[in-house]
Design an enzyme around this catalytic site. Structure first.
Site: not given
Ligand code: CO
Length: 501
Positions: A264-265, A294
């Site tokens: 995710h990061e 995001e």
């Molecule tokens: Co995020």
């Protein structure tokens, strides 16, 4: 060729952007490296740095240069125009906000986070409610200072995170999203196949998790030459351009937290590493919005990182690092990392029910800001809504209304960006499947760089030159809608849970 009226403006803005980027390094330092005892020294440093930035932003010569450049706007490139738009936006914002209110908000944040943490620990909302009431009052004043006549207070708050959006534009997406997600959840719960996350628990030494993650990140295009991976209590990504730092935490009894947290990061990091390098100190040389950011983390985490093709390539490597997986077939692992089940905590939710967490917070915080919901009635409103949407009643406020730090930090209008990220991600991915029809075969071979290149040249490089919705229209030739995400979810989970979509 830079227009002659723009050069003085760029020269004046660059040191400001440079100082802003130092704030990010300090933030990273605070979370990863700084000794605890240095907190008050650091507070002094931050205050001095912020004052310098404010001084430079409010210096009359900056606005003079801006006005001059605006007078030749017709001759400017679309990139230069975007820089003017963004700089004008920041200047207007700081002009409209009374300095006393800005100070009050900063003070209230420190206080509220402290009281929230205490209330959460003691599972007692009443310890936090006076602080939250005060914060909502301040946020209403903040919104009133910033909003135009056509805007609601909540609309004004949204602009800090998702420029261009409004309550109405988001509600128009979240209404149908909720219906589709509920329908999908019913199908999953009625499906004959049952899954669980049990096999993700075991013994996974932190060192081994880190070694595995470090070995796969270069395949994503993450550059350790221009980035770092470290540990912190709460995972995050900080920095831009040639200095992008991601963090994670390792749970030695469970593997998916760090595994998908880092992927995710990394999605966030690739965005920051991909903004056109010579523009990162320009006003529009930043990410387009939080939802756009995001969309990058979610695309890599869920659409790539939790897909069967991805694990066809990477699962044997994972089995090498963690022998307990040698007994478990690929299919079983894939089921476990995509297990869907309503649960109390948002950050641990699966990619289907996650959206229900967000929509519920969006509705509650709108009511709070509008004054339709009183803080004293919030826990009951939370629990009733939770029961209605998830079929579960939170046994205490720690697993309910006190779980997230956002409202204690004054982040009202932030939650919807998480679900917008899911929608954007799916819309990008549909376009990618069209332009790179071999994408799934590439992922299955572990070749992720063509995907990274597509994202870089279509999305990352532009920074904030285009606002999120405009970029979506430009790249996908369609308005942002829930359809691609809904199609993606139904296709994926029909295959996984073996029902017909
Ligand atoms: Co995020």
């Amino acid at each position: 060729m830079t227009h002659p009226s723009m050069q003085p403006l760029y020269d004046a803005y660059e040191p400001i952007a440079s100082l802003l980027s130092i704030l990010e390094v300090l933030h990273w330092d605070q979370e990863v490296m700084m000794p605890n005892g240095a907190a008050s020294q650091r507070a002094e440093q931050l205050a001095a740095l912020q004052a310098t930035i404010q001084e430079k932003m409010n210096h009359p010569s900056l606005e003079e240069k801006l006005v001059l450049a605006e007078s030749s706007e017709a001759e400017l490139s679309h990139i230069e125009k975007a820089d003017l738009r963004e700089l004008r936006r920041s200047l207007e914002r700081s002009k409209k906000l009374p300095p006393s209110l800005v100070k009050e908000l900063a003070k209230q944040e420190v206080l509220a986070v402290h009281e929230w943490a205490d209330a959460r620990k003691k599972e007692d909302f009443s310890l936090f409610s006076p602080s939250l009431e005060r914060f909502i009052d301040l946020k209403q004043q903040y919104a009133d200072a910033l909003r135009s006549e056509k805007m609601s207070r909540y609309d004004a708050l949204l602009q800090d995170y998702e420029p261009g959006e409004s309550e109405d534009s988001i509600s128009a997406l979240f209404g149908p999203l909720q219906q589709h997600v509920v329908e999908l959840l019913q199908k999953i719960q009625a499906a004959p196949l049952k899954t669980s996350t049990k096999l993700l628990q075991g013994t996974f030494p932190a060192k081994e998790q880190e070694r595995f993650l470090r070995s796969i990140l270069p395949s994503f295009g993450f550059s350790f030459e221009e980035g770092r991976l470290d540990t912190s209590t709460h995972p995050f990504c900080a920095g831009s351009g040639a200095d992008v730092r991601i963090t994670t935490r390792y749970d030695e009894g469970e593997i998916s937290d760090a595994l998908f947290g880092v992927i995710h990061e990394t999605g966030h990091a690739l965005y920051e590493q991909g903004i056109q390098r010579d523009r990162i100190f320009s006003p529009a040389g930043t990410s387009a919005s939080l939802g756009l950011h995001e969309s990058q983390s979610r695309l890599w985490e869920n659409m790539v990182g939790r897909s069967l093709p991805f694990w066809k390539h990477f699962y044997p490597k994972l089995q090498e690092s963690f022998p307990s997986f040698q007994e478990i077939p690929l299919q079983g692992f894939w089921h476990a990392v995509n297990h869907v089940e309503p649960s109390f905590i948002r950050t641990q939710a699966d990619e289907v029910t996650y959206n229900l967490h967000i929509i519920m917070r969006f509705d509650l915080e709108r009511a709070l800001i509008a004054g339709d919901l009183k803080v004293k009635d919030l826990p009951q409103a939370w629990n009733e809504r939770f029961q209605q949407d998830f079929g579960l009643l939170p046994p205490n406020d720690r697993l309910g209304v006190l779980q997230d730090i956002h409202w204690a930090s004054g982040l009202f209008g932030y939650f919807p960006t998480y679900a917008l990220g899911n929608l954007y991600a799916a819309q990008w991915f549909e376009r990618i499947e069209k332009e790179l029809p071999q994408i799934h075969e590439l992922i299955e071979k572990g070749e992720l760089l063509p995907l990274r290149e597509w994202l870089k040249s279509n999305i990352h490089c532009h920074g904030r030159v285009f606002l999120a919705r405009d970029l979506c229209q430009r790249v996908t030739e369609k308005e942002l809608s829930v359809q691609p995400f809904v199609r993606y979810l139904f296709d994926k989970y029909a295959q996984l849970y073996q029902f017909s979509s």
